[in-house]
Design a protein around this motif. Structure first.
Motif, mmCIF file in Angstrom:
data_model
loop_
_atom_site.group_PDB
_atom_site.id
_atom_site.type_symbol
_atom_site.label_atom_id
_atom_site.label_comp_id
_atom_site.label_asym_id
_atom_site.label_seq_id
_atom_site.Cartn_x
_atom_site.Cartn_y
_atom_site.Cartn_z
ATOM 1 N N MET A 10 0.827 -1.204 0.000
ATOM 2 C CA MET A 10 0.000 0.000 0.000
ATOM 3 C C MET A 10 0.868 1.264 0.000
ATOM 4 S SD MET A 10 -3.001 -0.952 -0.366
ATOM 5 C CE MET A 10 -2.752 -2.573 -1.014
ATOM 6 N N ALA A 11 1.995 1.227 0.687
ATOM 7 C CA ALA A 11 2.904 2.372 0.673
ATOM 8 C C ALA A 11 3.468 2.585 -0.726
ATOM 9 C CB ALA A 11 4.032 2.173 1.672
ATOM 10 N N GLY A 12 3.813 1.495 -1.395
ATOM 11 C CA GLY A 12 4.297 1.599 -2.773
ATOM 12 C C GLY A 12 3.231 2.135 -3.705
ATOM 13 N N ALA A 13 2.002 1.679 -3.524
ATOM 14 C CA ALA A 13 0.897 2.164 -4.355
ATOM 15 C C ALA A 13 0.643 3.645 -4.109
ATOM 16 C CB ALA A 13 -0.371 1.349 -4.070
ATOM 17 N N SER A 14 0.742 4.072 -2.871
ATOM 18 C CA SER A 14 0.568 5.499 -2.563
ATOM 19 C C SER A 14 1.680 6.319 -3.196
ATOM 20 C CB SER A 14 0.580 5.718 -1.050
ATOM 21 O OG SER A 14 -0.537 5.133 -0.461
ATOM 22 N N GLY A 15 2.887 5.782 -3.192
ATOM 23 C CA GLY A 15 4.004 6.477 -3.820
ATOM 24 C C GLY A 15 3.824 6.628 -5.322
ATOM 25 N N VAL A 16 3.331 5.577 -5.962
ATOM 26 C CA VAL A 16 3.076 5.646 -7.405
ATOM 27 C C VAL A 16 2.013 6.692 -7.699
ATOM 28 C CG1 VAL A 16 2.109 4.364 -9.366
ATOM 29 C CG2 VAL A 16 3.811 3.309 -7.914
ATOM 30 N N ARG A 17 0.960 6.711 -6.887
ATOM 31 C CA ARG A 17 -0.113 7.678 -7.093
ATOM 32 C C ARG A 17 0.406 9.107 -6.910
ATOM 33 N NH1 ARG A 17 -3.410 11.362 -5.561
ATOM 34 N NH2 ARG A 17 -5.645 11.237 -5.801
ATOM 35 N N SER A 18 1.206 9.330 -5.888
ATOM 36 C CA SER A 18 1.776 10.662 -5.655
ATOM 37 C C SER A 18 2.687 11.073 -6.797
ATOM 38 C CB SER A 18 2.546 10.684 -4.337
ATOM 39 O OG SER A 18 1.684 10.450 -3.273
ATOM 40 N N TRP A 19 3.484 10.133 -7.281
ATOM 41 C CA TRP A 19 4.374 10.430 -8.395
ATOM 42 C C TRP A 19 3.573 10.830 -9.630
ATOM 43 C CZ3 TRP A 19 5.190 8.016 -13.176
ATOM 44 C CH2 TRP A 19 6.321 8.446 -13.874
ATOM 45 N N LEU A 20 2.515 10.087 -9.925
ATOM 46 C CA LEU A 20 1.671 10.422 -11.079
ATOM 47 C C LEU A 20 1.019 11.795 -10.915
ATOM 48 C CD1 LEU A 20 -0.112 7.033 -11.795
ATOM 49 C CD2 LEU A 20 1.484 8.224 -13.296
ATOM 50 N N GLN A 21 0.584 12.091 -9.710
ATOM 51 C CA GLN A 21 -0.102 13.362 -9.457
ATOM 52 C C GLN A 21 0.832 14.554 -9.643
ATOM 53 O OE1 GLN A 21 -1.809 13.565 -5.568
ATOM 54 N NE2 GLN A 21 -3.223 15.182 -6.126
ATOM 55 N N THR A 22 2.098 14.393 -9.316
ATOM 56 C CA THR A 22 3.033 15.519 -9.413
ATOM 57 C C THR A 22 3.598 15.709 -10.822
ATOM 58 O OG1 THR A 22 4.889 14.130 -8.739
ATOM 59 C CG2 THR A 22 3.727 15.337 -7.010
ATOM 60 N N ARG A 23 3.328 14.792 -11.730
ATOM 61 C CA ARG A 23 3.839 14.914 -13.100
ATOM 62 C C ARG A 23 3.203 16.066 -13.845
ATOM 63 N NH1 ARG A 23 8.445 13.553 -12.931
ATOM 64 N NH2 ARG A 23 7.992 13.587 -10.757
ATOM 65 N N GLY A 24 1.954 16.390 -13.557
ATOM 66 C CA GLY A 24 1.298 17.500 -14.228
ATOM 67 C C GLY A 24 0.848 17.194 -15.638
ATOM 68 N N TRP A 25 0.694 15.922 -15.957
ATOM 69 C CA TRP A 25 0.242 15.549 -17.286
ATOM 70 C C TRP A 25 -1.208 15.960 -17.470
ATOM 71 C CZ3 TRP A 25 2.615 10.215 -16.112
ATOM 72 C CH2 TRP A 25 3.975 10.251 -16.379
ATOM 73 N N SER A 26 -1.521 16.539 -18.609
ATOM 74 C CA SER A 26 -2.859 17.082 -18.833
ATOM 75 C C SER A 26 -3.927 16.009 -18.967
ATOM 76 C CB SER A 26 -2.862 17.959 -20.089
ATOM 77 O OG SER A 26 -2.490 17.195 -21.213
ATOM 78 N N PHE A 27 -3.550 14.796 -19.369
ATOM 79 C CA PHE A 27 -4.559 13.756 -19.538
ATOM 80 C C PHE A 27 -4.981 13.128 -18.205
ATOM 81 C CE2 PHE A 27 -0.592 11.410 -19.713
ATOM 82 C CZ PHE A 27 -0.864 10.255 -19.000
ATOM 83 N N LEU A 28 -4.281 13.444 -17.120
ATOM 84 C CA LEU A 28 -4.647 12.898 -15.814
ATOM 85 C C LEU A 28 -5.664 13.807 -15.131
ATOM 86 C CD1 LEU A 28 -1.349 11.531 -14.282
ATOM 87 C CD2 LEU A 28 -3.326 10.244 -15.057
ATOM 88 N N THR A 29 -6.904 13.629 -15.515
ATOM 89 C CA THR A 29 -7.987 14.363 -14.869
ATOM 90 C C THR A 29 -8.228 13.747 -13.491
ATOM 91 O OG1 THR A 29 -9.677 12.906 -15.796
ATOM 92 C CG2 THR A 29 -9.039 14.832 -17.117
ATOM 93 N N PRO A 30 -8.932 14.438 -12.611
ATOM 94 C CA PRO A 30 -9.201 13.856 -11.289
ATOM 95 C C PRO A 30 -9.905 12.496 -11.361
ATOM 96 C CG PRO A 30 -9.673 16.185 -11.240
ATOM 97 C CD PRO A 30 -9.366 15.838 -12.676
ATOM 98 N N GLU A 31 -10.818 12.331 -12.311
ATOM 99 C CA GLU A 31 -11.518 11.050 -12.462
ATOM 100 C C GLU A 31 -10.553 9.951 -12.913
ATOM 101 O OE1 GLU A 31 -14.256 8.138 -12.350
ATOM 102 O OE2 GLU A 31 -14.509 10.186 -11.613
#
Length: 56
Positions: A10-31
């Protein structure tokens, strides 16, 4: 599955999610980020349950 394996997964999964969120990619909408988060947590749970064995 041991509690340590579950917590590590779960810690690894949270890290992946945080990493994706900080990338700023436009296709990553909140949904989409929410769906990716659910998928990453599901994969982490399955891998820590099925893929890892505490005793051999």
């Amino acid at each position: 599955m041991c509690a340590g394996c579950a917590m590590t997964a779960m810690a690894g999964a949270s890290g992946v999610r945080s990493w994706l969120q900080t990338r700023g990619w436009s296709f990553l909408t909140p949904e989409r980020l929410r769906r990716i988060t659910v998928a990453v947590f599901a994969v982490a749970t399955v891998v820590s349950t099925v893929g890892l064995s505490g005793s051999t």
